[in-house]
Design a protein around this motif. Structure first.
Motif, mmCIF file in Angstrom:
data_model
loop_
_atom_site.group_PDB
_atom_site.id
_atom_site.type_symbol
_atom_site.label_atom_id
_atom_site.label_comp_id
_atom_site.label_asym_id
_atom_site.label_seq_id
_atom_site.Cartn_x
_atom_site.Cartn_y
_atom_site.Cartn_z
ATOM 1 N N UNK A 282 0.861 -1.178 0.000
ATOM 2 C CA UNK A 282 0.000 0.000 0.000
ATOM 3 C C UNK A 282 0.898 1.229 0.000
ATOM 4 N N UNK A 283 0.726 2.106 -0.975
ATOM 5 C CA UNK A 283 1.513 3.338 -1.051
ATOM 6 C C UNK A 283 0.646 4.498 -0.589
ATOM 7 N N UNK A 284 1.020 5.075 0.531
ATOM 8 C CA UNK A 284 0.314 6.256 1.046
ATOM 9 C C UNK A 284 0.915 7.474 0.370
ATOM 10 N N UNK A 285 0.105 8.217 -0.364
ATOM 11 C CA UNK A 285 0.609 9.368 -1.108
ATOM 12 C C UNK A 285 0.329 10.695 -0.416
ATOM 13 N N UNK A 286 -0.601 10.704 0.527
ATOM 14 C CA UNK A 286 -0.908 11.932 1.276
ATOM 15 C C UNK A 286 -1.315 11.548 2.683
ATOM 16 N N UNK A 287 -0.716 12.210 3.682
ATOM 17 C CA UNK A 287 -1.048 11.879 5.065
ATOM 18 C C UNK A 287 -0.984 13.113 5.946
#
Length: 312
Positions: A282-287
């Motif tokens: 899973x690639x989190x692109x905004x957090x």
């Protein structure tokens, strides 16, 4: 046409603007009463109320459409009522007031996703498309005949927030078209099919916590579906008392799963924060970190020592 407009959230504002710009006579705007908002919990008018007042339109904030409220509406002698995410159930007595009944702008391809949260549920389910349905209202929940439909694609970059903006613009354009065709007597109604009915239940904060037992694609869709609210979240650390991190955007990678526990940080690169799942990455692109703003994950994580740590 002489109409009453009923709506409350930001989603309804483009429709109000479109009807006003098209020259329809808006006799009254119905919206929810002012609610506490912000950190100070100050009473705040709904987006529709604020826009209607800016346009110089009369606004009514009924708690319910009881006989007194209906008497006010009847006295206006509307030809039609347009309803967009109003937030109150219209009893049959209210639906019967306008000469041409009540039209609803619904953000799905009915009969799929009747109910409160059609935009988010379509993204969460991985639907390849959704759209807007202009519907003739009746007493049932989003069960009325369909008048106009326009479709739009959903892809792996679509969030509920981005879809919201596209659909409300479509809704504003379609409702103007619908009224033009009703005036011309050229808008046949089509009954909804009995098959394919689904219900879009209201989103809850409880379901926004990330479930690491799910595949990467399912988690990514839920993250995108819960943007802008209630926003998916998890904790950094496995004790249940770590920092609560909010994930605003994500995508799944079709790669072999890592031999580590789901939620474990694999790497941080220019694309974002890579986390192990049960079936891939899973690639989190905004957090968003506690007390901070939602930012690109590559920027937030650049100086954050996360290698080998685990989200739970």
């Amino acid at each position: 046409m002489k109409l009453i407009f009923a709506g409350t959230p930001e989603f309804a504002v483009p429709a109000l603007d479109a009807l006003h710009a098209a020259g329809h006579e808006i006799l009254a705007v119905l919206t929810q009463p002012d609610r506490p908002a912000g950190r100070g919990q100050k009473l705040t008018a709904s987006p529709v109320a604020a826009r209607a007042e800016a346009l110089g339109l009369p606004v009514h904030k009924f708690l319910k459409l009881d006989p007194d409220a209906r008497a006010v509406l009847s006295a206006l002698e509307p030809e039609i009522m347009v309803v967009v995410a109003y937030g109150l159930i219209l009893p049959q007595a209210a639906l019967d007031i306008p000469q041409h009944g009540c039209l609803n702008i619904h953000a799905s391809l009915l009969p799929r996703w009747r109910g409160a949260a059609p935009i988010a549920r379509a993204v969460e389910a991985g639907d390849p498309e959704t759209g807007v349905t202009i519907m003739q209202m009746e007493a049932g929940l989003d069960t009325g005949p369909m008048l106009l439909i326009e479709k739009i694609a959903i892809d792996a970059t679509t969030t509920a927030a981005s879809l919201h903006d596209q659909l409300c613009a479509i809704g504003g354009r379609l409702i103007v078209d619908a009224l033009t065709r009703i005036e011309a007597g050229n808008l046949p109604a089509l009954a909804q099919p009995a098959e394919g009915v689904t219900y879009a239940k209201k989103l809850s904060k409880e379901e926004a916590r990330i479930d690491w037992t799910q595949p990467a694609e399912v988690i990514a869709r839920r993250i995108r579906a819960f943007n802008p609210a209630p926003v998916a979240w998890c904790e950094l650390g496995s004790t249940g008392a770590g920092e609560r991190i909010r994930f605003w955007n994500a995508r799944a990678l079709a790669v072999p799963s890592a031999a580590v526990q789901p939620g474990t940080v694999l790497e941080v690169d220019s694309h974002g924060l890579h986390l192990a799942t049960i079936d891939g990455v899973l690639v989190i692109t905004e957090l968003q970190k506690p007390g901070g703003k939602a930012l690109p994950a590559s920027l937030v994580c650049r100086d954050w020592k996360l290698a080998g740590q685990r989200f739970s």
